[in-house]
Design a protein around this motif. Sequence first.
Motif, PDB file in Angstrom:
ATOM      1  N   GLU A   1       5.674   2.777   6.966  1.00 27.48           N
ATOM      2  CA  GLU A   1       6.350   1.479   6.934  1.00 27.48           C
ATOM      3  C   GLU A   1       5.541   0.424   7.685  1.00 27.48           C
ATOM      4  N   SER A   2       4.977   0.811   8.826  1.00 29.42           N
ATOM      5  CA  SER A   2       4.215  -0.138   9.630  1.00 29.42           C
ATOM      6  C   SER A   2       2.887  -0.492   8.978  1.00 29.42           C
TER       7      SER A   2
ATOM      8  N   ASN B   1       7.389   3.900  12.466  1.00 29.85           N
ATOM      9  CA  ASN B   1       7.065   4.781  11.344  1.00 29.85           C
ATOM     10  C   ASN B   1       5.713   4.422  10.761  1.00 29.85           C
TER      11      ASN B   1
ATOM     12  N   TYR C   1       8.555  -9.423  10.541  1.00 34.72           N
ATOM     13  CA  TYR C   1       8.297  -8.776   9.255  1.00 34.72           C
ATOM     14  C   TYR C   1       8.906  -9.584   8.124  1.00 34.72           C
TER      15      TYR C   1
ATOM     16  N   HIS D   1       8.790   1.699  -5.525  1.00 32.73           N
ATOM     17  CA  HIS D   1       9.620   1.646  -4.320  1.00 32.73           C
ATOM     18  C   HIS D   1      11.074   1.882  -4.718  1.00 32.73           C
TER      19      HIS D   1
ATOM     20  N   ILE E   1       5.715   2.063   1.634  1.00 32.11           N
ATOM     21  CA  ILE E   1       7.155   2.127   1.906  1.00 32.11           C
ATOM     22  C   ILE E   1       7.603   0.826   2.559  1.00 32.11           C
ATOM     23  N   PRO E   2       8.339  -0.008   1.838  1.00 33.40           N
ATOM     24  CA  PRO E   2       8.910  -1.214   2.452  1.00 33.40           C
ATOM     25  C   PRO E   2       9.919  -0.835   3.527  1.00 33.40           C
ATOM     26  N   TRP E   3      10.019  -1.674   4.553  1.00 34.66           N
ATOM     27  CA  TRP E   3      10.982  -1.466   5.645  1.00 34.66           C
ATOM     28  C   TRP E   3      12.305  -2.105   5.243  1.00 34.66           C
ATOM     29  N   LYS E   4      13.356  -1.304   5.125  1.00 33.41           N
ATOM     30  CA  LYS E   4      14.682  -1.813   4.795  1.00 33.41           C
ATOM     31  C   LYS E   4      15.435  -2.052   6.095  1.00 33.41           C
TER      32      LYS E   4
ATOM     33  N   THR F   1       7.440  -4.467  13.449  1.00 33.64           N
ATOM     34  CA  THR F   1       7.620  -3.388  12.468  1.00 33.64           C
ATOM     35  C   THR F   1       8.197  -2.185  13.191  1.00 33.64           C
TER      36      THR F   1
ATOM     37  N   THR G   1       2.197  -0.318   5.764  1.00 32.77           N
ATOM     38  CA  THR G   1       2.575  -1.131   4.604  1.00 32.77           C
ATOM     39  C   THR G   1       2.777  -2.584   5.019  1.00 32.77           C
TER      40      THR G   1
END
Length: 550
Positions: free
Chosen positions: A449-450, A446, A429, A208, A542-545, A443, A452
């Motif tokens: 991201e979702s 996307n 989240y 990541h 993909i982590p959500w930033k 979330t 994940t």
Amino acid sequence: MQRVLKVHPNDNLLVALTDLFKGEIIIYNEEKVTLLDDVKAKHKFLTTDLNLSEEIFMYGVLVGKAQTALKAGNRITTENVKHAANSFEIGDERKTSWDKPDVSKWENVTFNGYYRPDGSVGTGNYWLVIPMVFCENRNLEVLQDALVSPLGYGRKKAYQNQALKLIDLYKTGADAEDILKVDLFTESDGEKSKKLFPNVDGIKFLTHQGGCGGIRQDSETLCALLAGYITHPNVAGATVLSLGCQNAEVNTLQTEIAKRDPNFSKPLYVLDQQQVGKESDLLPLAIKQTFAGLVEANKHTRKPAPLSHITIGLECGGSDGFSGISANPAIGYTSDLLVALGGKVILAEFPELCGVEQNISDRCVTVDEAKRFSSLMKTYAARAEAAGSGFDMNPSPGNIKDGLITDAIKSAGAAKKGGTSPVQAILDYPEKVTKPGLNLLCTPGNDVESTTAEVGSGANVVLFTTGLGTPTGNPIVPVVKIASNTILFNRMSDIMDVNTGTIIDGEETIYQAGERILDYVIKVASGEIEVSAMRNGQDDFIPWKRGVSL
């Protein structure tokens, strides 16, 4: 085959199920409309005349307003319709009654899964290698190179082999014209290697771009997400690489692990590069510890478990105008079946609940949960607007091309994935799902991201609907790809698993498709079926930033 469909009695739109042409007279029940435009399959046309700013309804909810005077028979487009959705408020009355489906057929059915010390049951058995910070990604790549193929988790390098064939041809004098005529495919390309540890489904490397920089909340949230993966029922243990100075600290990770599993007892190896020193010391130690972990992981075997141990994540991506009337309501019925059996369901993608907030809020089992949903939705929407965007900008060009003209149309169809059961909990989240029944997880829309996030919250199977086609998968959880239409299912058969175009084609009902999907899920959870995303090695993570970079 039926040519048009009205989704809800109060709608003033009809959906074209096949291409329709200007001048055709369309008769649906007691309605008669002469088409004023060509209407491609998946798109919608009006059944009533509208003045400027008059409201348009689909799924029984407000989905847009006319930007000009329109006539019955006009196709709705981004030029003549703008997004609109009803506001919502929290009432004291809870609308939580629902018609539970008959699940007697599955009451004594089990799936074969992996029991973990905390009582959860996995649908797979994986070892994780995780970096605490992006600085360690390169070391993960070295470990991946060292371990995956030698232990039998690689696949024959089909495309590399094809390139080698072309190199050999070029060396023997072939020119560009000769090269273009070559048939590169062979039956052996892409075959699996034989695994050294037959009970371990794979070693997965969750690279990541986070862990440092940005704001501290980003790193803390990343630690929580990684903890969700380490404690996940599909994971036997993990190797963690830390640089030593990053914001995403190991003690934060350990705190998050304890929150999710206070008696955590899986093998967990943590290596700090700045403490160990040279790469030539770090990587051999990581290889040795990971190998030892795999030996332990291989001792786990599948055993029968009740269906209540299945947690389904609900996702959609590459949606089209059929998604909301075939694939999404079909898995919505699957969701209701699993809830009735005591399982857990996670509905995410908050931007795609725009316009159906009132229904969701009313279905929350307590006023406090309804208030939390309202707060998360309004905060998220405000942040999007502050960044110069908004939920109304959610539909992608592909969505719009295939009939999802406004966010409210897209959202009303997307929400069908959640079925009709009461909402038991609202999660932010990346919180862990704990309550049986339908849970909502905040979330983005996307896809990766979702997905994940849903897995990090505990989903051990993901149902992913699509109308345009997307290869999205996950490193540790099977992502079942469900096509909304038969053309897509046949055209992209290498990445699709289930076809619900049968509903559009009139071959089965939503309920029959939902039951068929549940039967499929049970086989996937038992390891009897390898879904396309797993077979293709589609390990998206993909982590959500959520914060801003500094």
